[in-house]
Design a protein around this motif. Structure first.
Motif, short mmCIF file in Angstrom:
data_model
loop_
_atom_site.label_atom_id
_atom_site.label_comp_id
_atom_site.label_asym_id
_atom_site.label_seq_id
_atom_site.Cartn_x
_atom_site.Cartn_y
_atom_site.Cartn_z
N ARG A 1 7.33 7.39 -3.89
CA ARG A 1 7.13 7.57 -5.32
C ARG A 1 5.87 8.41 -5.51
N ASN A 2 5.92 9.28 -6.49
CA ASN A 2 4.79 10.16 -6.80
C ASN A 2 4.26 10.89 -5.57
N GLY B 1 0.81 -1.20 0.00
CA GLY B 1 0.00 0.00 0.00
C GLY B 1 0.85 1.25 0.00
N GLU B 2 0.16 2.39 0.11
CA GLU B 2 0.85 3.67 0.16
C GLU B 2 0.06 4.65 1.01
N GLY B 3 0.74 5.73 1.42
CA GLY B 3 0.11 6.74 2.24
C GLY B 3 0.90 8.04 2.20
#
Length: 159
Positions: free
Chosen positions: A144-145, A102-104
């Motif tokens: 990233r991003n 996941g990402e946050g």
């Protein structure tokens, strides 16, 4: 259903700096506030930077573990060294792990999101493996991003 994998991992050790969580285990708001306060403190007082300085890789581990009937929460790294602030060497067993990606926007958001998905969706629905305790960890792996990305690793056994 959330995307996840079941992966075989070698045993590994994380050097951690921890805090006992005092909130009841069902008090998610209280637990999350305690975790946020802990991370703010170690970020501001240089403790997290001291841990990062001795790490063998760029991964930052957020570990939850029951120790002597206490809920413990750690910030950790993989390292061959130690620092005076360290409170525990956390042993992760060789075996199968549920891995949720996941990402946050922040470390806390990443950890809370992955924990919610893993324990709220994946483990209750998984028919072939079960979490039977032991340390579990969110691994912050990079950016990233404009977002942090990482994984939650939960040791499991076959049912």
């Amino acid at each position: 259903m959330a995307e996840y994998t079941i992966e075989e991992k070698d045993s590994f050790t994380v050097l951690g700096i921890g805090v006992e969580l005092k909130s009841d285990y069902t008090d998610y708001a209280g637990i999350n506030q305690e975790k946020a306060d802990f991370w703010q403190t170690i970020s501001e007082d240089g403790t997290l930077d001291a841990l990062k300085a001795i790490a063998t890789n760029d991964y930052i581990f957020t570990v939850n573990e029951a120790v002597n009937n206490k809920m413990m929460h750690y910030a950790g790294v993989q390292t061959e060294e130690s620092i005076p602030e360290a409170t525990r060497l956390i042993q992760f067993p060789k075996g199968e792990y549920v891995v949720v990606k996941g990402e946050g926007k922040t470390s806390q958001e990443l950890s809370n999101t992955l924990t919610g998905i893993a324990f709220g969706q994946v483990l209750p629905a998984e028919k072939n493996v079960a979490y039977v305790g032991g340390p579990n960890t969110t691994v912050e792996m990079g950016q990233r991003n404009g977002l942090l990305f990482g994984e939650m690793w939960i040791p499991v056994v076959r049912k």
